[in-house]
Motif scaffolding. Structure first.
Motif, short mmCIF file in Angstrom:
data_model
loop_
_atom_site.label_atom_id
_atom_site.label_comp_id
_atom_site.label_asym_id
_atom_site.label_seq_id
_atom_site.Cartn_x
_atom_site.Cartn_y
_atom_site.Cartn_z
N PRO A 51 0.81 -1.23 0.00
CA PRO A 51 0.00 0.00 0.00
C PRO A 51 0.85 1.27 0.00
N PHE A 52 1.98 1.27 0.69
CA PHE A 52 2.83 2.45 0.73
C PHE A 52 3.49 2.70 -0.63
N VAL A 53 3.84 1.62 -1.32
CA VAL A 53 4.42 1.76 -2.65
C VAL A 53 3.37 2.33 -3.61
N ILE A 54 2.15 1.82 -3.51
CA ILE A 54 1.09 2.33 -4.38
C ILE A 54 0.82 3.81 -4.09
N ALA A 55 0.88 4.18 -2.81
CA ALA A 55 0.60 5.56 -2.41
C ALA A 55 1.56 6.56 -3.04
N VAL A 56 2.77 6.12 -3.33
CA VAL A 56 3.74 7.03 -3.96
C VAL A 56 3.25 7.47 -5.33
N PHE A 57 2.59 6.58 -6.05
CA PHE A 57 2.15 6.88 -7.41
C PHE A 57 0.67 7.26 -7.48
N ASP A 58 -0.15 6.67 -6.59
CA ASP A 58 -1.59 6.92 -6.65
C ASP A 58 -2.17 6.79 -5.25
N PRO A 59 -2.13 7.85 -4.45
CA PRO A 59 -2.60 7.78 -3.06
C PRO A 59 -4.04 7.31 -2.94
N VAL A 60 -4.91 7.76 -3.83
CA VAL A 60 -6.31 7.34 -3.76
C VAL A 60 -6.45 5.83 -3.96
N GLN A 61 -5.71 5.29 -4.94
CA GLN A 61 -5.78 3.85 -5.20
C GLN A 61 -5.18 3.04 -4.06
N ALA A 62 -4.20 3.59 -3.36
CA ALA A 62 -3.62 2.89 -2.22
C ALA A 62 -4.68 2.66 -1.15
N ILE A 63 -5.47 3.68 -0.87
CA ILE A 63 -6.54 3.54 0.11
C ILE A 63 -7.60 2.57 -0.38
N GLU A 64 -7.94 2.67 -1.66
CA GLU A 64 -8.95 1.79 -2.24
C GLU A 64 -8.48 0.34 -2.23
N THR A 65 -7.21 0.12 -2.52
CA THR A 65 -6.65 -1.23 -2.52
C THR A 65 -6.73 -1.85 -1.13
N PHE A 66 -6.35 -1.09 -0.13
CA PHE A 66 -6.38 -1.58 1.25
C PHE A 66 -7.82 -1.86 1.68
N ARG A 67 -8.74 -0.96 1.33
CA ARG A 67 -10.15 -1.15 1.69
C ARG A 67 -10.73 -2.38 1.00
N PHE A 68 -10.41 -2.54 -0.29
CA PHE A 68 -10.90 -3.68 -1.05
C PHE A 68 -10.43 -4.99 -0.42
N ALA A 69 -9.15 -5.05 -0.02
CA ALA A 69 -8.59 -6.27 0.56
C ALA A 69 -9.26 -6.60 1.89
#
Length: 341
Positions: free
Chosen positions: A25-43
């Motif tokens: 999630p932290f790696v994703i947040a570097v490029f797309d913070p919104v998607q990082a939150i969505e990814t964590f929520r989805f999981a």
């Protein structure tokens, strides 16, 4: 002279999968913070939906381990050869232990003359289904798919056993064993095929400890792989165009099923992690038959299952193992595709 040497303190073993799960999630947040939150929520939501199935799975594994029910599998290799093939294929999918635990047992059977046909049936069906995988598959892909995969696993075992039985005297299967047996394991402990069965295990402290340790170990194991898979599923749904999947693995006919089997081998991370990934692929247009061939071919050729075979038999037998798995996976995918349609 004073003693200057000391026993080194035990070190914590770093689990790379858990590290990757926590870091993703932290790696994703570097490029797309919104998607990082969505990814964590989805999981987390996906884990909540499949939590009851995970609970059933780990409790079932713990019960089988603690009761010593695995010892009953040895009976599959008794009697006439054709009976052995059928029993080995049927019971292979019930074994709740990793592939490397099978190595010492299979090595001993082959050394004393157990037929390769029955061993092949067990090898092909065992990595494809177990209690944990059944519950997780049913919870994510539906009960019909889980039942169909179970039937396909047994069918694949029967296909492999029958093939070896019919061509036992051919150059491929004659003298199948390596000159030196390798009986090492990957750290999963001793062979589980010995000892008495005690269905009411809770009366013995040692068996209660086995149950507790097995439940915790498998809960952590399933948790890390499913969290990783659900996060990858979220990323696939977000970034991979559905028309790509539909164009490559979608449609009707034989081609998508064959491609599903061919792609399944190198793309297979783990039997449990594959379930959410297949769910994402189906949502993006993957053909049902391709999904079935993907999970079957990938399950047989994944590293733990393949190593268990490679460690004991000669390369020509290993190649036959992969070929039977590929053919059987395509056939099962075609049957599943026809039944869905």
């Amino acid at each position: 002279m004073a003693e200057t040497t000391q026993t080194p303190a035990p070190r914590w073993k770093i689990d790379r999968v858990w590290c990757f799960v926590l870091a993703l999630p932290f790696v994703i947040a570097v490029f797309d913070p919104v998607q990082a939150i969505e990814t964590f929520r989805f999981a987390l939501e996906a884990m909540g939906q499949t939590g009851i199935f995970i609970g059933f799975a780990v409790l079932a594994i713990g019960y089988l381990k603690a009761s010593g029910a695995e010892a009953l599998l040895a009976k599959a290799f008794e009697g006439r050869e054709r009976r052995m093939i059928v029993m080995a294929a049927l019971l292979g999918g019930l074994s709740p232990f990793c592939s490397c635990e099978v190595i010492p047992f299979i090595a001993a059977l082959l050394a004393v003359g157990a037929p390769l046909s029955a061993v092949m049936a067990f090898w092909l069906s065992s990595p494809l289904m177990d209690p944990a995988m059944f519950f997780i598959t049913a919870g994510t892909l539906g009960m019909p798919f889980a039942v169909a995969k179970t039937v396909s696993a047994v069918g694949l075992g029967l296909l492999g056993g029958a093939t070896v039985y019919l061509f036992a005297q051919s150059p491929v299967f004659a003298d199948p064993l390596r000159p030196k047996q390798q009986s090492g394991c990957c750290g999963c402990g001793p062979s589980p095929f010995s000892g008495a069965v005690e269905w009411r295990f809770w009366g013995e402290a040692d068996r209660r400890a086995v149950f507790r340790d097995t439940v915790v170990e498998n809960a952590l194991f399933l948790g890390k792989w499913l969290l990783l898979a659900y996060m990858l599923e979220a990323l696939m749904l977000r970034y991979i165009p559905s028309e790509w999947i539909a164009g490559f693995l979608g449609g009707q006919g034989v081609w998508p099923v064959v491609m599903g089997a061919l792609v399944g081998a190198p793309a297979y991370l783990n039997g449990y992690a594959a379930v959410p990934l297949v769910d994402a692929l189906l949502a993006q247009g993957m053909a049902p038959g391709a999904a079935m061939s993907f999970v079957l071919a990938g399950g047989v050729s994944c590293i733990p299952a393949a190593v268990a075979v490679w460690a004991l038999v000669k390369p020509r037998v290993f190649m036959a193992y992969l070929a039977i798995a590929l053919v059987g996976s395509v056939l099962a995918g075609l049957v599943w595709s026809a039944s869905v349609m």
